[in-house]
Design an enzyme around this catalytic site. Structure first.
Site, mmCIF file in Angstrom:
data_model
loop_
_atom_site.group_PDB
_atom_site.id
_atom_site.type_symbol
_atom_site.label_atom_id
_atom_site.label_comp_id
_atom_site.label_asym_id
_atom_site.label_seq_id
_atom_site.Cartn_x
_atom_site.Cartn_y
_atom_site.Cartn_z
ATOM 1 N N SER A 177 6.866 -3.747 2.087
ATOM 2 C CA SER A 177 6.410 -2.581 2.851
ATOM 3 C C SER A 177 6.697 -1.300 2.088
ATOM 4 O O SER A 177 7.856 -0.949 1.828
ATOM 5 C CB SER A 177 7.115 -2.531 4.213
ATOM 6 O OG SER A 177 6.963 -1.240 4.776
ATOM 7 N N ASP A 330 -4.505 -2.655 4.633
ATOM 8 C CA ASP A 330 -5.253 -1.965 5.690
ATOM 9 C C ASP A 330 -6.729 -2.363 5.727
ATOM 10 O O ASP A 330 -7.475 -1.883 6.590
ATOM 11 C CB ASP A 330 -5.150 -0.448 5.495
ATOM 12 C CG ASP A 330 -3.723 0.050 5.733
ATOM 13 O OD1 ASP A 330 -2.989 -0.596 6.509
ATOM 14 O OD2 ASP A 330 -3.357 1.075 5.141
#
Ligand code: S3P
EC number: 2.5.1.19
Length: 448
Positions: A177, A330
């Protein structure tokens, strides 16, 4: 102060356009780089001029938060903003709650700044952000000496008691992340000594690039099977430097997939960011046989940039490896739309992180396709999409769950559906891509 999105619901009906999509356009500035430019310029000493800043709701929240912490931030013209920072360690305690709206990036990165300054702050967000996990940042940040009080499960609102003399962190990310990596690095800025973050696989490196740009010493070294390690020397003299924000590849994604699917289309998007840690979608589309041409590859403001032309043509199924997920995290909803239209059965592997985005994007993408007659399954953390090899059935109403990327993906699906695709609410598109619907209309899309 800029205005924030009204909660007014804006439904949409998407149907195939009368003709192909065509045009030469630009998309708004990169969201990740825009957040970082406001934060880092606010921490640096002096005047930073930012060109091409994304003026989406998420980024406006970051601007407001940095103002509340003492930075002077002014909008001079479209996308041109000036930030006057006070220098590292000189932030002031915010007088009120910091509302980060829909933005996980704003909330998580800011947590790193707030934890490493001797002040008390409270952070909240909208209903989507208040559901998202924050323990992934508060756990590592606690080791610098800060204390956090959050709701059950580490959810916002969150109260942060920061420390003026934080300890440098040495942390291995349990998940790949960039937000968590960046939170740890941001806390390391105000710590004396070296901060170390190991990541199991490389995630977007805009924080590392921009910190170097402002004068910090940041090293990245490979760790073989274990990924890589980023080190930052604490208490650098961060000095204001101008920033040029490239077009957001994650926004370009919707226009590109639309142009690939609508027969006869060809669309060029100029000035798109091509950082290799962001371009997994383009690799996956090429694996599907997409005609994507990149011209004028160049470096602008320290980031690779190019002009991309997408030309429609038949696509076939793809097997996307889990290792590619960080570079296109995304983009799965819109890739799923492309896979629904392609021939054959596609498999996207290792999508566990999709469950904790603006919505549970794994289940929401499945629902988006299913309600429009596309066969799709989840096996463990993999998504399997049965392509129709042409127009998809359509006819469903997509629930966008406060998630901008679901709304845009659904609008693209409707362009190649036999029956209209209804989208319950497009208002959240403004968080990342203001002007999306009019830009799409400009190149030939028709929405009702
Ligand atoms: C971002 C990192 C990614 C991405 C998000 C922006 C960033 O999140 O999904 O839209 O700017 O660092 P994770 O770090 O949670 O994967």
């Amino acid at each position: 102060m800029e205005k924030h999105a009204s909660p007014t619901v804006r439904p949409l009906v998407s149907t195939p356009p009368a003709g192909p999509l065509s045009g030469v356009i630009r998309v708004p500035g990169d969201k990740s780089i825009s957040h970082r430019s406001l934060m880092f310029a606010g921490l640096a000493r002096g005047r930073t001029e930012i060109t091409g800043l994304l003026e989406g709701e998420d980024v406006l929240r970051t601007a407001d938060a940095m103002r509340a912490l003492g930075a002077t931030i002014t909008r001079e013209a479209d996308g041109r903003w000036v930030v006057e920072g006070q220098g590292l360690g000189a932030l002031r305690e915010p007088e009120d709650v910091l509302d980060m709206g829909n933005s996980g990036t704003a909330a998580r990165l800011l947590a790193g700044i707030l934890a490493s300054h001797g002040m008390v702050s409270v952070m909240t967000g909208d209903a989507s952000l208040r559901r998202r996990p924050m323990k992934r940042v508060t756990d590592p940040l606690s080791a610098c000496g800060a204390t956090f009080v959050a709701r059950e499960g580490g959810r916002l609102p969150l109260c942060i008691q920061g420390v003026a003399d934080p300890k440098p962190l040495d942390y291995r990310l349990p998940v790949a992340s960039a937000q968590v990596k960046s939170a740890v690095l941001l806390a390391g800025l105000n710590a004396s000594g070296t901060t170390r973050v190991e990541e199991p696989s490389a995630t977007r490196d805009h924080t590392e690039n921009m910190l170097r740009h402002f004068g910090a010493t940041v090293h990245v070294a490979p760790l073989g099977e274990r990924g890589r390690v980023v080190t930052l020397e604490g208490r650098p003299d961060l000095v204001a430097r101008d920033i040029l924000v490239p077009g957001d590849p994650s926004s370009a994604a919707f226009v590109i997939v639309a142009a690939l699917l609508v027969p006869g289309s060809s669309v060029t998007i100029n000035g798109v960011g091509l950082n290799p840690l962001r371009t997994g979608l383009f690799d996956s589309l090429r694996d599907m046989g997409a005609d994507l041409v990149i011209e004028n590859a160049r470096v602008e403001g320290g980031e690779p940039v190019g002009d991309i032309t997408a030309t429609a043509g038949a696509l076939h199924a793809v097997d996307v490896p889990a290792a590619r997920a960080p570079s296109m995290i995304d983009e799965y909803p819109v890739l799923a739309v492309a896979a629904a239209h392609a021939s054959g059965v596609s498999r996207f592997r290792g999508l566990e992180e999709l469950r904790v985005k603006e919505s549970d994007r794994l289940s929401a993408t499945v629902a988006l396709l299913r309600v429009n007659g596309v066969e799709v399954e989840v096996e463990g953390d993999d998504m399997i999409v049965h392509g129709t090899g042409g127009a998809v059935p359509g006819g469903g109403t997509v629930e966008t769950r406060m998630d901008h990327r679901l709304a845009m993906s659904a609008s693209v699906l409707g362009l190649v559906a036999r029956a209209p695709v209804r989208v319950d609410d497009t208002a959240f598109i403004d968080t990342s891509f203001p002007g999306y619907l009019s830009l799409m209309t400009e190149i030939g899309a028709e929405f009702g």
